[in-house]
Scaffold this motif. Structure first.
Motif, PDB file in Angstrom:
ATOM      1  N   SER A 328       0.839  -1.209   0.000  1.00  0.00           N
ATOM      2  CA  SER A 328       0.000   0.000   0.000  1.00  0.00           C
ATOM      3  C   SER A 328       0.867   1.250   0.000  1.00  0.00           C
ATOM      4  O   SER A 328       0.547   2.243  -0.665  1.00  0.00           O
ATOM      5  CB  SER A 328      -0.941  -0.002   1.209  1.00  0.00           C
ATOM      6  OG  SER A 328      -0.208   0.023   2.424  1.00  0.00           O
ATOM      7  N   GLU A 357      -6.107  10.535   1.349  1.00  0.00           N
ATOM      8  CA  GLU A 357      -5.449   9.243   1.524  1.00  0.00           C
ATOM      9  C   GLU A 357      -5.955   8.530   2.775  1.00  0.00           C
ATOM     10  O   GLU A 357      -5.992   7.299   2.806  1.00  0.00           O
ATOM     11  CB  GLU A 357      -3.937   9.438   1.591  1.00  0.00           C
ATOM     12  CG  GLU A 357      -3.123   8.222   1.215  1.00  0.00           C
ATOM     13  CD  GLU A 357      -3.427   7.692  -0.171  1.00  0.00           C
ATOM     14  OE1 GLU A 357      -3.474   6.453  -0.327  1.00  0.00           O
ATOM     15  OE2 GLU A 357      -3.637   8.494  -1.100  1.00  0.00           O
ATOM     16  N   SER A 361      -7.216   4.930   2.102  1.00  0.00           N
ATOM     17  CA  SER A 361      -6.491   3.843   2.754  1.00  0.00           C
ATOM     18  C   SER A 361      -7.362   3.090   3.751  1.00  0.00           C
ATOM     19  O   SER A 361      -7.230   1.869   3.916  1.00  0.00           O
ATOM     20  CB  SER A 361      -5.237   4.386   3.454  1.00  0.00           C
ATOM     21  OG  SER A 361      -5.587   5.316   4.466  1.00  0.00           O
ATOM     22  N   SER A 409      -0.032   3.623   3.453  1.00  0.00           N
ATOM     23  CA  SER A 409      -0.509   4.567   2.440  1.00  0.00           C
ATOM     24  C   SER A 409      -0.203   6.005   2.834  1.00  0.00           C
ATOM     25  O   SER A 409       0.251   6.809   1.998  1.00  0.00           O
ATOM     26  CB  SER A 409      -2.012   4.395   2.222  1.00  0.00           C
ATOM     27  OG  SER A 409      -2.310   3.111   1.730  1.00  0.00           O
TER      28      SER A 409
END
Length: 459
Positions: A328, A357, A361, A409
């Motif tokens: 990720s 994000e 994520s 992430s």
């Protein structure tokens, strides 16, 4: 008379290579006298003396030289002897002498040289490495606002055959400053008695010769134009950069970014042409850094050695946890680095990217977490591998996947911003590096969740 008295002093300053002092003395001289002085100096000293003049004064001095003297000086500016002298100077003296030349002189010099000499000439003109000035060509067609369409077309027919492109015709004012560009078809379709000024909208897009070459790539892509005019620090038109000029630059920059993202220093040559030892040198640095990074993973495992000895089953999912966080993070950093390179996002957008994000994520982690949870629960229906506590083990893995994917992430997305803010190339945030950081913290997240959920059962 004054000039005759000062000549010995001038000669002493030249011989001593005291360019700053020479500059101070000559700025007090009238331009016609400096032009006369230029004719009395040895050829190799003449060039350096001329380059020591302030930009505005050098323009005036150049105008007092006869045409054949001007051409001779321009040729001397780039001959081998001059290059040897300049290369032997100290960096400070060389920088002082390679001051930006006036636009008229720059343009005439570039037009005077053959293509093989242009590369070295651009360097001698003082343009930094990887700047647009190192790419530009002087082969373009320009007209004046006060010209009639008829006169402009005659000019285009005369000089257009040697131009790099004639899709756009550039308009300069009487002083040589770029004021506009006009599509050729608009000139062809206009009435021949109209003036060029009647077609102008003053919306020309240009770049500075001192900008990085990536800026030319970005502008040509953004505006979908085949060429862009290049101006000096005062807005004078000195050249153009065409799409084919920047294609190699775009390819080189993309290749360099990809190599850095993969944890390799950028190769200066094609893979098969790179010497064996150079390949090792380019790759070993990051491998050593990543090795020390992965040692932190061992240290993280050591912190939870007691928990592992009591619940060995937790070790079964270590590869799953580590790979998910690293993958990720690699995804996020690759996307952000590319977006920064293309100018899709700026440094100031970091907070928006962080918020975005976090949501992305969490969703990705939740999907992986549910899959991990269901997989363990399904396996426990046909096996007693996980014993009586399969639900808690499945929940531990599922929640850990959410946490490590979010951490990986966010780390991968923010690392390029941090590096760019510190003045480094964002591509240095290589996928392996981000994966290593995600691994270490991911293990901590995994064991902390395990301790919280399995306390009183397996732990």
């Amino acid at each position: 008379m004054l000039k005759e008295l000062l000549k010995p002093e001038i000669q002493e300053l030249i011989e001593a290579r005291m360019w700053s002092e020479l500059r101070e003395v000559l700025t007090t001289w009238p331009a016609p006298e400096i032009a006369d002085l230029m004719l009395d100096i040895e050829k190799h000293d003449r060039v350096l003396t001329f380059r020591s003049l302030p930009r505005s004064l050098s323009t005036e001095v150049f105008s007092y030289l006869e045409p054949d003297q001007q051409d001779a000086l321009l040729e001397e500016l780039t001959d081998a002897e001059t290059r040897d002298i300049l290369s032997s100077l100290s960096p400070d003296d060389r920088t002082a002498l390679l001051e930006e030349l006036p636009a008229e002189i720059t343009h005439r010099l570039l037009n005077l040289l053959n293509p093989d000499d242009l590369k070295e000439a651009r360097e001698l003109l003082g343009y930094p490495e990887a700047s647009i000035g190192r790419l530009m060509t002087p082969d373009f067609v320009m007209v004046r606002p006060d010209w009639s369409i008829k006169r402009a077309l005659a000019h285009i027919r005369k000089f257009g055959k040697n131009s790099e492109t004639i899709n756009r015709i550039y308009v300069r004012d009487s002083e040589g400053r770029l004021v506009d560009d006009i599509m050729l078809r608009n000139i062809i379709l206009a009435d021949e008695d109209d003036m060029i000024s009647s077609l102008m909208d003053y919306s020309v897009i240009s770049v500075s010769a001192f900008e990085h070459q990536e800026e030319a790539v970005r502008i040509l892509e953004k505006y979908d134009i085949p060429a862009i005019p290049v101006v000096d620090s005062e807005g004078y038109l000195i050249g153009i950069v065409t799409f084919d000029d920047v294609m190699d630059v775009a390819q080189e920059e993309a290749t360099e970014d990809i190599q850095k993202i993969g944890g390799v220093e950028a190769l200066d040559e094609p893979y098969m042409s790179t010497p064996f030892l150079k390949l090792i040198q380019k790759r070993v640095g990051w491998l050593v850094v990543l090795l020390f990074g992965e040692m932190l993973t061992t240290n993280a495992l050591g912190l939870f050695e007691h928990e592992l000895s009591r619940a060995v089953v937790l070790s079964l999912f270590l590869p799953l946890i580590i790979s998910s966080g690293g993958n990720s993070g690699s995804q996020a950093t690759t996307l952000i680095i590319r977006a920064l390179a293309l100018g899709e996002i700026r440094l100031r957008d970091w907070l928006r990217i962080l918020r975005r994000e976090i949501g992305v994520s969490f969703s990705l982690g939740l999907i992986l977490g549910i899959i991990g949870f269901l997989r363990i629960e399904a396996e426990s229906l046909f096996s007693d591998k996980y014993g009586l506590h399969s639900f808690y083990i499945a929940a531990t893995v599922g929640l850990s996947l959410v946490g490590v994917v979010m951490w990986g992430s966010i780390c991968g997305a923010m690392m390029p911003f941090i590096l760019k803010r510190l003045g480094f190339d964002p591509a240095t945030a290589s996928a392996p590096f981000v994966a290593t950081v995600a691994d270490v913290v991911g293990l901590v997240i995994y064991f902390l969740i395990a301790i919280a959920l399995l306390r009183g059962t397996l732990l």
